[in-house]
Write a protein that holds these residues in place. Sequence first.
Motif, PDB file in Angstrom:
ATOM      1  N   ASP A 318      -0.518   5.769  -2.388  1.00 33.06           N
ATOM      2  CA  ASP A 318       0.525   6.882  -2.770  1.00 33.06           C
ATOM      3  C   ASP A 318      -0.234   8.127  -1.787  1.00 33.06           C
ATOM      4  O   ASP A 318      -0.925   8.750  -2.207  1.00 33.06           O
ATOM      5  CB  ASP A 318       0.198   7.358  -4.132  1.00 33.06           C
ATOM      6  N   ILE A 319       0.724   8.794  -1.077  1.00 33.66           N
ATOM      7  CA  ILE A 319       1.055  10.419  -0.481  1.00 33.66           C
ATOM      8  C   ILE A 319       2.466  11.005  -0.408  1.00 33.66           C
ATOM      9  O   ILE A 319       3.202  10.687  -0.264  1.00 33.66           O
ATOM     10  CB  ILE A 319       0.756   9.541   1.326  1.00 33.66           C
ATOM     11  N   ASP A 320       1.960  12.380  -0.862  1.00 33.06           N
ATOM     12  CA  ASP A 320       2.799  13.009  -1.213  1.00 33.06           C
ATOM     13  C   ASP A 320       3.702  12.432  -2.189  1.00 33.06           C
ATOM     14  O   ASP A 320       5.533  12.845  -1.557  1.00 33.06           O
ATOM     15  CB  ASP A 320       3.897  13.874   0.291  1.00 33.06           C
ATOM     16  N   GLY A 321       3.617  11.581  -3.150  1.00 27.74           N
ATOM     17  CA  GLY A 321       4.471  10.614  -3.539  1.00 27.74           C
ATOM     18  C   GLY A 321       5.355   9.580  -3.410  1.00 27.74           C
ATOM     19  O   GLY A 321       6.443   9.326  -3.917  1.00 27.74           O
ATOM     20  N   LYS A 322       4.576   8.737  -2.688  1.00 23.09           N
ATOM     21  CA  LYS A 322       5.219   7.830  -2.194  1.00 23.09           C
ATOM     22  C   LYS A 322       4.570   7.284  -1.662  1.00 23.09           C
ATOM     23  O   LYS A 322       3.201   7.580  -1.207  1.00 23.09           O
ATOM     24  CB  LYS A 322       6.277   8.537  -0.604  1.00 23.09           C
ATOM     25  N   THR A 323       4.315   5.847  -2.048  1.00 25.81           N
ATOM     26  CA  THR A 323       4.091   5.223  -1.237  1.00 25.81           C
ATOM     27  C   THR A 323       4.698   4.516  -0.373  1.00 25.81           C
ATOM     28  O   THR A 323       5.312   3.981   0.704  1.00 25.81           O
ATOM     29  CB  THR A 323       4.515   3.000  -2.426  1.00 25.81           C
ATOM     30  N   ARG A 324       3.262   5.191   0.644  1.00 23.54           N
ATOM     31  CA  ARG A 324       3.176   4.596   2.314  1.00 23.54           C
ATOM     32  C   ARG A 324       2.399   3.313   2.072  1.00 23.54           C
ATOM     33  O   ARG A 324       1.362   3.327   2.075  1.00 23.54           O
ATOM     34  CB  ARG A 324       3.283   5.660   2.872  1.00 23.54           C
ATOM     35  N   LYS A 325       2.673   2.901   3.473  1.00 24.20           N
ATOM     36  CA  LYS A 325       2.193   0.951   4.687  1.00 24.20           C
ATOM     37  C   LYS A 325       1.167   2.024   4.768  1.00 24.20           C
ATOM     38  O   LYS A 325       1.853   1.683   6.632  1.00 24.20           O
ATOM     39  CB  LYS A 325       3.468   0.340   4.140  1.00 24.20           C
ATOM     40  N   VAL A 326      -0.273   2.069   4.968  1.00 23.63           N
ATOM     41  CA  VAL A 326      -0.828   2.027   5.997  1.00 23.63           C
ATOM     42  C   VAL A 326      -1.748   2.081   6.708  1.00 23.63           C
ATOM     43  O   VAL A 326      -1.853   0.521   6.109  1.00 23.63           O
ATOM     44  CB  VAL A 326      -1.198   3.403   5.515  1.00 23.63           C
ATOM     45  N   LEU A 327      -2.118   2.375   7.310  1.00 17.61           N
ATOM     46  CA  LEU A 327      -3.503   1.395   8.728  1.00 17.61           C
ATOM     47  C   LEU A 327      -4.570   2.816   8.694  1.00 17.61           C
ATOM     48  O   LEU A 327      -4.029   4.278   9.117  1.00 17.61           O
ATOM     49  CB  LEU A 327      -2.866   0.779  10.263  1.00 17.61           C
ATOM     50  N   MET A 328      -5.675   2.049   8.218  1.00 19.89           N
ATOM     51  CA  MET A 328      -6.904   3.182   8.375  1.00 19.89           C
ATOM     52  C   MET A 328      -7.819   2.809   9.806  1.00 19.89           C
ATOM     53  O   MET A 328      -7.675   1.731   9.532  1.00 19.89           O
ATOM     54  CB  MET A 328      -7.383   3.172   7.198  1.00 19.89           C
ATOM     55  N   GLN A 329      -7.934   3.871  10.264  1.00 23.76           N
ATOM     56  CA  GLN A 329      -8.267   3.818  10.904  1.00 23.76           C
ATOM     57  C   GLN A 329     -10.108   5.234  11.137  1.00 23.76           C
ATOM     58  O   GLN A 329      -9.798   5.774  10.960  1.00 23.76           O
ATOM     59  CB  GLN A 329      -8.888   3.458  12.480  1.00 23.76           C
ATOM     60  N   ALA A 330     -11.235   4.330  11.287  1.00 22.80           N
ATOM     61  CA  ALA A 330     -12.266   5.968  11.498  1.00 22.80           C
ATOM     62  C   ALA A 330     -13.000   5.567  13.142  1.00 22.80           C
ATOM     63  O   ALA A 330     -14.030   4.716  12.635  1.00 22.80           O
ATOM     64  CB  ALA A 330     -13.622   5.814  10.896  1.00 22.80           C
ATOM     65  N   PRO A 331     -12.321   6.018  13.999  1.00 22.79           N
ATOM     66  CA  PRO A 331     -12.854   5.553  15.430  1.00 22.79           C
ATOM     67  C   PRO A 331     -13.902   6.304  15.917  1.00 22.79           C
ATOM     68  O   PRO A 331     -14.240   6.891  15.526  1.00 22.79           O
ATOM     69  CB  PRO A 331     -11.532   5.747  16.719  1.00 22.79           C
ATOM     70  N   LYS A 332     -14.807   5.592  17.490  1.00 19.50           N
ATOM     71  CA  LYS A 332     -15.243   6.667  17.790  1.00 19.50           C
ATOM     72  C   LYS A 332     -15.528   8.027  17.386  1.00 19.50           C
ATOM     73  O   LYS A 332     -16.275   8.834  17.613  1.00 19.50           O
ATOM     74  CB  LYS A 332     -15.957   6.019  19.502  1.00 19.50           C
TER      75      LYS A 332
END
Length: 686
Positions: A318-332
């Motif tokens: 939930d981002i800014d009141g909307k459900t977002r289909k996200v992808l998360m990554q913490a690259p180098k």
Amino acid sequence: GDADDNPAAGIDTAAIIANDNTTRNWPSYGLNYSETRFSRLDQITADNVGKLGLVWSYDLKSRRGVEATPLVVDGVMYVTASWSVVHALDAATGEPLWTYDPEVPREWGVKGCCDVVNRGVAIHDGKVYVGAFDGYLHALDAATGERLWKIDTLIDRSKPYTITGAPRVINDRVIIGNGGAEYGVRGYLTAYDVETGKQAWRWFSVPGNPDEPFENDSMKKAAETWDPAGKWWEEGGGGTMWDSIAYDPELDLMYVGTGNGTPWNQLQRSPAGGDNLYLASVVALDPDTGEYQWHYQHTPGDSWDYTSTQHIILADLDIDGKTRKVLMQAPKNGFFFVIDRTDGEFISAEPFVQVNWAEGYDDNGRPIEVAGARSRTDPWETIPSPYGAHNWHPMSFNPDTGLVYIPAQGVPLVVQNNPGYEYNKPTPGSPNAGLGWNTGYFFANVAPEATPFGTLLAWDPVKQEEVWRAEYVSPWNGGTLTTAGNLVFQGTADGRFLAYDASTGELLWQTPVGTGVVAAPSTWEYNGNQYVSIAVGWGGVYGITQRATDKIGPGRVFTFRLGGEANMPESMVLRQPSDLLKGVSYDPDDVPAGGALYMTNCLLCHGVPAVNNGGNLPNLGYSHPEVIRNIEDIVFTDARAALGMPNFKGKLTEREVEQIQAFIQGSADAARAAMAEQSKAASSGE
Ligand SMILES: O=C(O)c1cc(C(=O)O)c2c(n1)C(=O)C(=O)c1cc(C(=O)O)[nH]c1-2
Ligand SMILES: [Ca+2]
């Protein structure tokens, strides 16, 4: 066999998706296609985790890094050790069922940048798939370990390609990439038919020679972002996809993280700059055809070895009141990214560690680079360093706490442009260039200002901020697992396995495991009990040359459950640092030249002599004097070939080896003098 002898017979894409409702089994590298490493099992909780005890341990007969996540299906475990050896075990007892050794030629070892590791297998319809270090994909009968087929995934066996990653199966295809961008290869990902091993599709991550037809439109577009003056295609370009793959069955998109360029230094690779697509990116592909859909590039025109092969997690936030289909990554590169996984739209990026190359990201998702952070000719400390603010050690995401658990780190390093860089020309002083590394840099002999660290970070991906942290004594800690019991599990560089309260970070339980841990744990249920398993075995790129324990045991698998009462194995191999090397005669005038040659031929396996205790390979500053005196017997022969040590005949002269000997003994003497100076200062009360 039938389903009873071969529980893997029931595993396919539908079963992996269905398993996510219970997470009873652990059927794929990241548990599910979203690669969350979040288990719904809640028998083990923050309240009772103190009663966790060992059920069994198993010796993997492995002396190098162990990076595999143990997969478990209906009480059978499939896990890999170094040199891509597969072990199938009775998961409840640890009794071996079978072992499969793909017999990787040990000479292949030096074609890998980062230890002879393997991150695990894929399972589908009664078969087990392993990508072996020498580039073959093997399909095994999951019941017997017998090989059904073996195919060559390499487009050119004369090139230094390797496989370290776990294959993934999506529908009827088994998918695998490769490594080699430190040396010079062209990265690609290939899908093979699960039954026959016949190639279904292949997607390259960087363009080939622009004088030849491009394989597809994505390559044509990418070529416009490279300077042809760099003739990148001769070195391959890099962009290897050596680890992360995720899949969204609803969108029917798969996601892959791409690696660094060859050479690292963009001044040498693409002198006029450019984004150099698709390096250091996340790319969405059609899993049926391998066709490019979209990309987001974390590090345009990468010049720091900032790979984006790091673990990809899919979630709905939930981002800014909307459900977002996200992808998360913490690259180098040190930023935590949240990207819309439907179309690649940039949502947010914030640094999760200190960084000195970019101030942040603008609204379009372009980094705001710090002036002078690239293309410098003087020595400069790049933060994060090429070891990454986060490397391959998987992170996990707990939808109950809303937090991502990141094994974050800092390994300081100072680099410098190598103005005389030429492809495959080992300039003295360029790191491991004698073994084929092509970085375009020197590692500068200048003390870094930053100090090394290892931290478990609990990160809120919506607010993009840290919620809690645990500090470790060393970088290079293991991957994480999180559970509905409100727990986070992680192994550490200093040889422990720990459980934290997922909400608060309170340390609730720990046990020593006899050696450093780099892999991630898994958890699974069998006969009504929840188990937690971890494969230990110190190694990977940092672990080859240094360690944080005074013990180094064999690779092992440990399995725990509540009330487990087995004893920890006692036969841990202790390797205490021996005395500093003494008594090898040398000419002090040879030390500088020897240092440059050492950097070019020895550094990335044996570390800096006499500065630490060595990793899973020996630090030569602590060798027995006879070993260094007679070093030609090792350097110019196959005496240690079975351990992966290359023969330098024809690569080094006897005179050069003499200079290297001088550097090794000279470094030990300098360390001894510095220690004497220190103790003199201490005893005179300074
Ligand atoms: O560029 C590549 O092809 C490539 C491959 C690999 C690998 O396959 O293990 C690593 C890296 N790069 C890399 O940059 C890196 O830091 C790294 C660490 C490790 C490890 O297993 O500890 N592998 C790799
Ligand atoms: Ca790399």
